[in-house]
Each structure stands twice: as C-alpha cells, then as structure tokens.
Design a protein around this motif. Structure first.
Motif, PDB file in Angstrom:
ATOM      1  N   PRO A 120     -33.528  94.999 -61.831  1.00 55.85           N
ATOM      2  CA  PRO A 120     -33.957  96.398 -61.706  1.00 55.85           C
ATOM      3  C   PRO A 120     -35.361  96.605 -62.258  1.00 55.85           C
ATOM      4  CG  PRO A 120     -31.702  96.293 -62.507  1.00 55.85           C
ATOM      5  CD  PRO A 120     -32.210  94.885 -62.485  1.00 55.85           C
ATOM      6  N   GLY A 121     -36.211  97.237 -61.473  1.00 54.88           N
ATOM      7  CA  GLY A 121     -37.579  97.505 -61.875  1.00 54.88           C
ATOM      8  C   GLY A 121     -38.550  96.376 -61.621  1.00 54.88           C
ATOM      9  N   LEU A 122     -38.056  95.209 -61.160  1.00 55.55           N
ATOM     10  CA  LEU A 122     -38.927  94.051 -60.941  1.00 55.55           C
ATOM     11  C   LEU A 122     -38.984  93.644 -59.480  1.00 55.55           C
ATOM     12  CD1 LEU A 122     -37.881  91.852 -64.017  1.00 55.55           C
ATOM     13  CD2 LEU A 122     -39.801  93.432 -63.819  1.00 55.55           C
ATOM     14  N   GLY A 123     -38.657  94.554 -58.593  1.00 56.23           N
ATOM     15  CA  GLY A 123     -38.701  94.232 -57.171  1.00 56.23           C
ATOM     16  C   GLY A 123     -40.098  94.015 -56.643  1.00 56.23           C
ATOM     17  N   TRP A 124     -41.130  94.415 -57.392  1.00 55.79           N
ATOM     18  CA  TRP A 124     -42.515  94.232 -56.951  1.00 55.79           C
ATOM     19  C   TRP A 124     -42.972  92.784 -57.104  1.00 55.79           C
ATOM     20  CZ3 TRP A 124     -45.400  92.452 -61.033  1.00 55.79           C
ATOM     21  CH2 TRP A 124     -44.889  92.673 -62.309  1.00 55.79           C
ATOM     22  N   ILE A 125     -42.222  91.946 -57.841  1.00 54.59           N
ATOM     23  CA  ILE A 125     -42.594  90.545 -58.005  1.00 54.59           C
ATOM     24  C   ILE A 125     -42.255  89.796 -56.723  1.00 54.59           C
ATOM     25  CG2 ILE A 125     -42.168  88.441 -59.324  1.00 54.59           C
ATOM     26  CD1 ILE A 125     -41.576  90.132 -61.734  1.00 54.59           C
ATOM     27  N   THR A 126     -43.258  89.186 -56.130  1.00 56.95           N
ATOM     28  CA  THR A 126     -43.082  88.504 -54.845  1.00 56.95           C
ATOM     29  C   THR A 126     -42.696  87.047 -55.070  1.00 56.95           C
ATOM     30  OG1 THR A 126     -44.768  89.928 -53.867  1.00 56.95           O
ATOM     31  CG2 THR A 126     -44.181  87.931 -52.659  1.00 56.95           C
ATOM     32  N   PRO A 127     -41.624  86.561 -54.454  1.00 57.29           N
ATOM     33  CA  PRO A 127     -41.268  85.142 -54.609  1.00 57.29           C
ATOM     34  C   PRO A 127     -42.243  84.249 -53.855  1.00 57.29           C
ATOM     35  CG  PRO A 127     -39.770  86.225 -53.081  1.00 57.29           C
ATOM     36  CD  PRO A 127     -40.637  87.304 -53.653  1.00 57.29           C
ATOM     37  N   VAL A 128     -42.570  83.123 -54.438  1.00 56.05           N
ATOM     38  CA  VAL A 128     -43.506  82.178 -53.824  1.00 56.05           C
ATOM     39  C   VAL A 128     -42.751  81.280 -52.863  1.00 56.05           C
ATOM     40  CG1 VAL A 128     -45.060  82.226 -55.792  1.00 56.05           C
ATOM     41  CG2 VAL A 128     -43.198  80.559 -55.732  1.00 56.05           C
ATOM     42  N   LEU A 167     -39.877  82.296 -63.100  1.00 54.77           N
ATOM     43  CA  LEU A 167     -38.747  81.695 -62.383  1.00 54.77           C
ATOM     44  C   LEU A 167     -37.448  82.434 -62.674  1.00 54.77           C
ATOM     45  CD1 LEU A 167     -39.602  77.934 -62.980  1.00 54.77           C
ATOM     46  CD2 LEU A 167     -39.846  79.188 -60.839  1.00 54.77           C
ATOM     47  N   PHE A 168     -37.308  82.924 -63.886  1.00 52.75           N
ATOM     48  CA  PHE A 168     -36.077  83.612 -64.264  1.00 52.75           C
ATOM     49  C   PHE A 168     -35.935  84.958 -63.567  1.00 52.75           C
ATOM     50  CE2 PHE A 168     -34.411  86.854 -67.290  1.00 52.75           C
ATOM     51  CZ  PHE A 168     -33.073  86.576 -67.131  1.00 52.75           C
ATOM     52  N   VAL A 169     -37.028  85.737 -63.483  1.00 53.49           N
ATOM     53  CA  VAL A 169     -36.923  87.105 -62.961  1.00 53.49           C
ATOM     54  C   VAL A 169     -36.915  87.145 -61.445  1.00 53.49           C
ATOM     55  CG1 VAL A 169     -38.062  88.036 -65.006  1.00 53.49           C
ATOM     56  CG2 VAL A 169     -39.426  87.489 -62.990  1.00 53.49           C
ATOM     57  N   LEU A 170     -37.027  86.013 -60.768  1.00 53.42           N
ATOM     58  CA  LEU A 170     -37.043  86.034 -59.310  1.00 53.42           C
ATOM     59  C   LEU A 170     -35.727  86.510 -58.717  1.00 53.42           C
ATOM     60  CD1 LEU A 170     -38.978  82.828 -58.181  1.00 53.42           C
ATOM     61  CD2 LEU A 170     -39.701  85.205 -58.002  1.00 53.42           C
ATOM     62  N   CYS A 171     -34.597  86.117 -59.308  1.00 54.67           N
ATOM     63  CA  CYS A 171     -33.306  86.407 -58.680  1.00 54.67           C
ATOM     64  C   CYS A 171     -32.229  86.531 -59.747  1.00 54.67           C
ATOM     65  CB  CYS A 171     -32.947  85.301 -57.682  1.00 54.67           C
ATOM     66  SG  CYS A 171     -31.462  85.658 -56.703  1.00 54.67           S
ATOM     67  N   GLU A 172     -31.322  87.473 -59.537  1.00 53.06           N
ATOM     68  CA  GLU A 172     -30.212  87.668 -60.468  1.00 53.06           C
ATOM     69  C   GLU A 172     -29.217  86.516 -60.436  1.00 53.06           C
ATOM     70  OE1 GLU A 172     -28.184  91.426 -61.021  1.00 53.06           O
ATOM     71  OE2 GLU A 172     -29.763  92.442 -59.905  1.00 53.06           O
ATOM     72  N   SER A 173     -29.269  85.690 -59.404  1.00 58.66           N
ATOM     73  CA  SER A 173     -28.366  84.542 -59.374  1.00 58.66           C
ATOM     74  C   SER A 173     -28.697  83.547 -60.485  1.00 58.66           C
ATOM     75  CB  SER A 173     -28.440  83.846 -58.016  1.00 58.66           C
ATOM     76  OG  SER A 173     -29.745  83.342 -57.767  1.00 58.66           O
ATOM     77  N   ASN A 174     -29.894  83.638 -61.074  1.00 55.97           N
ATOM     78  CA  ASN A 174     -30.268  82.777 -62.195  1.00 55.97           C
ATOM     79  C   ASN A 174     -29.866  83.359 -63.536  1.00 55.97           C
ATOM     80  OD1 ASN A 174     -31.593  81.064 -60.377  1.00 55.97           O
ATOM     81  ND2 ASN A 174     -33.495  82.238 -60.522  1.00 55.97           N
ATOM     82  N   HIS A 175     -29.186  84.507 -63.529  1.00 55.54           N
ATOM     83  CA  HIS A 175     -29.002  85.222 -64.790  1.00 55.54           C
ATOM     84  C   HIS A 175     -28.045  84.524 -65.734  1.00 55.54           C
ATOM     85  CE1 HIS A 175     -27.066  88.188 -67.490  1.00 55.54           C
ATOM     86  NE2 HIS A 175     -28.312  88.560 -67.654  1.00 55.54           N
ATOM     87  N   ASN A 176     -28.443  84.504 -66.979  1.00 54.14           N
ATOM     88  CA  ASN A 176     -27.590  84.147 -68.102  1.00 54.14           C
ATOM     89  C   ASN A 176     -28.202  84.805 -69.324  1.00 54.14           C
ATOM     90  OD1 ASN A 176     -25.590  82.900 -69.668  1.00 54.14           O
ATOM     91  ND2 ASN A 176     -25.689  81.049 -68.428  1.00 54.14           N
ATOM     92  N   ASN A 177     -27.365  85.232 -70.252  1.00 56.56           N
ATOM     93  CA  ASN A 177     -27.897  85.971 -71.391  1.00 56.56           C
ATOM     94  C   ASN A 177     -28.901  85.157 -72.192  1.00 56.56           C
ATOM     95  OD1 ASN A 177     -26.547  88.746 -71.822  1.00 56.56           O
ATOM     96  ND2 ASN A 177     -24.835  87.450 -71.252  1.00 56.56           N
ATOM     97  N   HIS A 178     -28.665  83.855 -72.316  1.00 56.38           N
ATOM     98  CA  HIS A 178     -29.585  83.078 -73.140  1.00 56.38           C
ATOM     99  C   HIS A 178     -30.916  82.855 -72.435  1.00 56.38           C
ATOM    100  CE1 HIS A 178     -27.632  79.801 -70.776  1.00 56.38           C
ATOM    101  NE2 HIS A 178     -28.815  79.245 -70.847  1.00 56.38           N
ATOM    102  N   TYR A 179     -31.014  83.082 -71.128  1.00 59.65           N
ATOM    103  CA  TYR A 179     -32.315  83.024 -70.476  1.00 59.65           C
ATOM    104  C   TYR A 179     -33.207  84.166 -70.956  1.00 59.65           C
ATOM    105  CZ  TYR A 179     -30.216  79.679 -67.211  1.00 59.65           C
ATOM    106  OH  TYR A 179     -29.588  78.587 -66.665  1.00 59.65           O
ATOM    107  N   ILE A 180     -32.611  85.329 -71.189  1.00 58.13           N
ATOM    108  CA  ILE A 180     -33.381  86.446 -71.753  1.00 58.13           C
ATOM    109  C   ILE A 180     -33.883  86.079 -73.138  1.00 58.13           C
ATOM    110  CG2 ILE A 180     -33.262  88.857 -72.455  1.00 58.13           C
ATOM    111  CD1 ILE A 180     -31.153  89.303 -70.336  1.00 58.13           C
TER     112      ILE A 180
END
Length: 651
Positions: A120-128, A167-180
């Motif tokens: 949320p709020g980071l949709g402006w980041i374009t994936p390479v 790399l982390f903020v590109l997609c929620e499929s990469n989410h894990n609390n310790h990545y934050i």
C-alpha cells in the motif's frame, strides 16, 4: 505570608544546587529568564572554566539556548569501542548472503505472472526487467560479502540497503516480518560506522598509519571507537520485535484459546517432527508455547539490558530462537536474532577476548580502546551509558580532569545545527518505531488479523491462520455472468495467488488488473462482485468480502490503508471479524457453487479470456508487444482504465 518570606531562601538553595550539579557557568536563576553568572566551585575546579574565555553573556545565552540538546548530543556522541557492533556486522552479513539465496528465483516467478503486488502506497515503484533484476540480485549478494569482509564498508552497506529494500517492496509475495526488520537494520547501518574494527578497512588504516608515522611518535593510531548512538539504536531496533510481539499476543485467540497453535499442531505434524520425545503432540504444548512465547517476548528486553541476568537472558534467547527455527519456516530471522545478542554485551567485550590467549595475567575486565572509552560511565546495573552530567566529583583524579578539559578545547566545535540534527534523528527514530506498530488500535476497526488493515509493520508474527476461498463474479454489459476463481488463474504465480486469496489489498490489485484484461479483450464489464467464505483461527466461517452486492470496481485505485487518504474498508467492501460462538455466516448457495466449480473449466475460462486480450504464455507470460507482462503495471488505475471505468458507470 510565610511562603513569600521563604521564597528568597528557596531561590538561594536552587542557585547553590545548580552551581553544584551543572558544569556550565550560566543558567537560568530567576523566573524572569535572565542569565546570571555563577561560579561552579572554586577557581581551581576544571568545570569553572567550561565556557571559552572572553565569551560574552549574549554568546553564552546563544550557546546555552538548546541546553538539553547539548546534553543529549554529548550523551549520544560518547565514544564506545566498535567490537560488539563489528562482530554483529559479520554475523548479519552471513544472514544477508543466505537471504540473497532465497531471492534468487524472484524474477523467474515474476515472469510467470501478469502483475506484481506492491505494498500500500508503493504502487508508484516500477518493477525492472528480468536482466536488470538478475543484476540487482547479484549486486545484493556481493554487497553482503563486502560488508562481512569490511571492505569499502560504507559504500557496500548503502548498496546492500538499497538493493534489498527495492527487491522487497516490489511484491507482497516476498513479504515476511523479518524482511521489514532487515530494511530498517540496513538503512540504519548506512548511517553508522560499523566497519571501524575487524574489517579490511581497519587493516588498511593501520597499514597507512604505520607508513605515515615513521619517525613520528605523536601520530595517533586509527580510531576503533564509534559514537554511542550507533550501538544504542541497533540495540533498540532489535528490541522492537520482541516487545511489540508481546503486545500483539495480547488477544483472545492467542492467550485464551491457544490459536492458531492448536490448529497447526493438531493437523500438521511437520511443525513438531524435529522436537524430541513427541512433545509436540501433547495437549498442553500449544498452551505452553502461547503463554511461554508471550512471557518471553514481554520480559526478554529488560533481561538483556540487566547485566546480572545475562546468565538467564542469553540461554533463554538462544533456546527461543532455536525452537522457532525447528518448528516454523521463517527463514533467516532466528539466525539474525541470535546474531543480535552480540549487541547486548559490553562494547569492548570481543576486543578483550584475545587477552585470554596472549595475556592471561591481565585482568579480563580491564577496558580497551584508550582513555576516551575508559572515561565513559556505565549504569551500575543496566547496559546503558550513565546519563548523569559529568561532575568533578565523578572523576578519578585531577589529571583526568585536566586531560578532559584539554581534549575538549582541542576538539573542533560542533555546530548547533549538527547537534540538533543528530538529536532530532534519534528522537524521530525512537518515536516512529514506538508508535507506528500501534496504529491499528487507533486508525482501524477491531480484528487486524481478519481485515489485514494495519497488519504490516505491526510485528504480528505467527498469530493467525485464515482458511477459506474467494470467487469473483464478472458481470458483462450483455447480461452474461462468469464466475472466476483467482487461485485457478494460470497466468499468476503461485506465491502471488496465496496473497491474493487472503489479503484484501492484494485482491483489489488483482481486480484492477483483471478489469484491464477485460478492457484489452473488448469485453465490457459492469461489475465484479466477490463471493467468499473464511475462518480465522477456528472462529465461525463468514464472508470476508461483502455485502454480497458490493462492486469491487468502485474501490480499485483508492485503497491505501492509511487514513485519511484511503480510510478503512470495513463496512464498505470488507466485513467485521466474527466472534466466537456465532453460527456460520456463509451463504450455503455460494458454498455449493464453489464446490461444484470444475478446476479445468476454470483454467480454460482464464485461458480464453487472456487469449482474447492478446496475452501469451510460453513458459513466461508475455504482453502483446512481446515484453514481460509483469513490467506493464496493469494493476495501476491510469487514465485509460479510469476512463473505461467511468464509461461503465455512466452506462
């Protein structure tokens, strides 16, 4: 009358007390705010000459204006040995290299999907593209190696923080609390000097010092100290997951129902297969983990800072993180938390370890790092620097007073702007990490594990299991209705489907991309209505998305989970969390429709739709122009899609 008579005597006592405890010669002595000059002892006291000679009252007033800022800056900038932070740097870099191995297939997965799911709020980041993404992954791995070796540490740390965060903020499929947590740690490390010791940079500084100091006995050796705030902020950021993990566990499901632990250990033996003596199958084991984990998270931070309790805190932390690794698949998080224990010893502890080998006769507790580290006063029973102002009575000898005063005069003056910048940064750092995880108590309705609003960055770790299904009913302008099951979409990667099914924000992004596919296929949509049924932690089943007639197309592009920009969706297209004891709220007709859906028929429906839109799947999902589909940003509501949606509303 008696109080008025005693007022001058109280002012004299206050003035005398200030002259005893403050090292400054100027202070506010009256309520009118006038600066009065006072002696801090006799003329031979080193603290009597605190201000430079010849300083006017106006200059003293200007210098004394941010007095508390000066005290805080002096406290934060005290030199401490860099050994504990440097050892943590080495251990953390090993964890980061291991984490880079987990990310190595990231862009291969993206190429099998039509979209990415930004936060949320980071949709402006374009994936390479894939080639650039592989370069970033390699850069991240090499940066981790350079940080561990301590070679070009500052540049390597910035590269490590930048590449991992992107790399982390590109997609929620990469989410894990310790990545934050990793994002915060690497960003903080970019501002610190954690390569001062046990690094290639330190060896090179020693080599250059020896070459430049031939015949010059007064050339000082390379500095092995860091400002105290470097160590303090690292200790704080690794205390946050523990403390706020305890706050997150203060809920009905965890403490009074041992959920979701009962579900995990009752149906899936994979969590306990590594535990000895079949202890994971005992009825009391979920309750032991629930209350034991809560009490551990609540008490481990004070125990780590209490010097005399290390004999208990370190074994407890090691046991807790080892059990997490044995029972749950949470990546490098247990290893990183184990490595953070090196931050909770004396800063020069690891520098004193070689004494056991080459100089066992020297007292092990004798500090290293020079006179600057020796003068640092530590709290008698906490692992914190003493905040009390430095007084002449605290110094061990008159020579030490003179040395401190001589070094103070020789040191370059620090501008008030720099002092306020450091104090302001530390204050904002503490304030953000103390308040942001609590936002869901204020900004969003109850049930953060149900509707997911405020769940990110709140340290809600292993507190929920949400099971169910969701279907999308697509209504077209010609009256046709098609039921699509998102989990059967062959043009979306499996890791992304897991998030789309249970996370409302991810489903809304998928809905926007799905509407765009219909637009590209020339099929006029009038509405996309969700049908769902979920159960949270053993609670009664209920629809997560509702009411039944809600149209998700009315909310795409306007849901960012940060009031007042987006506001809460509960009551609009999300339902409140059901309570224990209620009957199932799911519509039986929807359950029958979902169970009667043929999986192959669903796949064929998706394939036909994407074929009409010109999207091809040849081991990779390719857009009509031949580029990877995930780079197109089809989840965004741009002008073209917004105009198409407006025409739908008008019709």
């Amino acid at each position: 009358r008696r109080r008025r008579r005693a007022a001058p005597r109280r002012r004299r006592q206050s003035r005398r007390l200030c002259s005893q405890i403050l090292p400054q010669r100027y202070y506010r002595a009256t309520s009118s705010g006038n600066m009065r000059r006072a002696r801090a002892g006799d003329s031979n006291d080193a603290t009597a000459n605190f201000w430079p000679d010849g300083e006017s009252k106006r200059g003293a007033k200007h210098h004394n204006m941010p007095l508390r800022v000066q005290h805080m800056y002096q406290y934060l900038s005290q030199p401490v040995h860099a050994s504990s932070l440097s050892v943590f740097r080495i251990l953390f870099s090993i964890c980061m290299y291991k984490q880079a191995q987990y990310f190595r297939d990231m862009f291969d997965e993206f190429e099998q999907s039509i979209l990415v799911l930004p936060y949320p709020g980071l949709g402006w980041i374009t994936p390479v593209g894939p080639s650039t993404g592989e370069f970033l992954l390699a850069l991240n791995r090499y940066a981790a190696i350079f940080v561990g070796l301590g070679f070009c540490t500052e540049i390597a740390t910035v590269v490590l923080a930048t590449t991992f965060t992107y790399l982390f903020v590109l997609c929620e499929s990469n989410h894990n609390n310790h990545y934050i947590l990793i994002c915060h740690v690497t960003a903080l490390a970019s501002l610190t000097c954690w390569g001062r010791w046990a690094s290639v940079d330190y060896v090179l500084r020693i080599f250059r010092h020896r070459r430049s100091s031939r015949g010059q006995l007064l050339n000082p050796p390379p500095d092995v100290t860091i400002p105290y705030w470097n160590l303090l902020l690292f200790q704080f950021i690794f205390s946050v997951p523990y403390f706020y993990g305890a706050i997150a566990k203060m809920n009905e499901d965890w403490l009074f129902n041992a959920q979701p632990l009962k579900i995990w250990f009752g149906t899936d033996r994979s969590h306990t297969r590594n535990l000895p003596s079949n202890v994971g199958e005992a009825w009391w084991f979920p309750w032991f983990l629930a209350w034991g984990g809560f009490l551990f998270d609540l008490g481990i931070v004070p125990m780590l800072f209490l010097r005399h309790l290390r004999i208990l805190s370190f074994p407890a932390a090691i046991s807790f993180n080892c059990m997490n690794k044995l029972m749950f698949n949470i990546g490098i998080f247990p290893y990183a938390m184990l490595g953070s224990l090196s931050l909770f010893v004396e800063p020069d502890f690891f520098a004193r370890l070689p004494r056991l080998l080459y100089a066992p006769e020297v007292e092990f507790g004798r500090p290293v790092g020079g006179a600057e580290c020796a003068r640092l006063r530590w709290h008698p029973w906490l692992l914190l620097a003493d905040f009390a102002p430095l007084r002449a009575t605290q110094l061990q000898a008159h020579d030490e007073v003179e040395d401190a005063e001589r070094e103070r005069k020789a040191a370059p003056a620090v501008s008030p702007l720099k002092q306020m910048a450091l104090v302001g940064y530390v204050f904002c750092f503490f304030t953000f990490h103390a308040l942001w995880p609590l936002r869901h108590f204020v900004l969003y309705p109850r049930g953060v594990s149900w509707h997911e609003e405020g769940h990110l960055h709140a340290w809600h770790m292993k507190l929920r299991t949400k099971r169910g299904w969701v279907n999308l009913m697509a209504e077209e302008a010609n009256g046709d209705k098609f039921l699509y099951r998102p989990t059967a979409d062959p043009f979306v990667a499996s890791g992304q489907l897991d998030k789309i099914e249970v996370r409302p924000h991810a489903l809304l992004l998928y809905t926007a991309a799905f509407a765009r596919i219909h637009m590209m296929a020339g099929r006029n949509l009038t509405a996309i209505r969700p049908l769902s049924c979920f159960s949270l932690n053993g609670r009664p089943s209920a629809p997560l998305y509702g009411p039944p007639n809600v149209d998700l197309l009315d909310y795409v592009g306007s849901y960012e989970l940060i009031p007042p920009f987006g506001g809460s969706a509960v009551g609009k297209w999300l339902t409140p969390m059901p309570a224990y004891g209620e009957s199932s709220l799911c519509d039986n007709r929807h359950d029958m429709v979902h169970s009667s859906n043929d999986g192959m028929a669903q796949i064929n429906a998706f394939v036909a739709l994407y074929k009409q839109a010109g999207i091809k799947q040849m081991h990779k999902v390719v857009a009509p122009d031949g580029t990877p589909a995930y780079t197109k940003g089809w989840y965004k509501v741009d002008a073209e899609l917004a105009a198409w949606l407006d025409s739908r509303r008008k019709s």
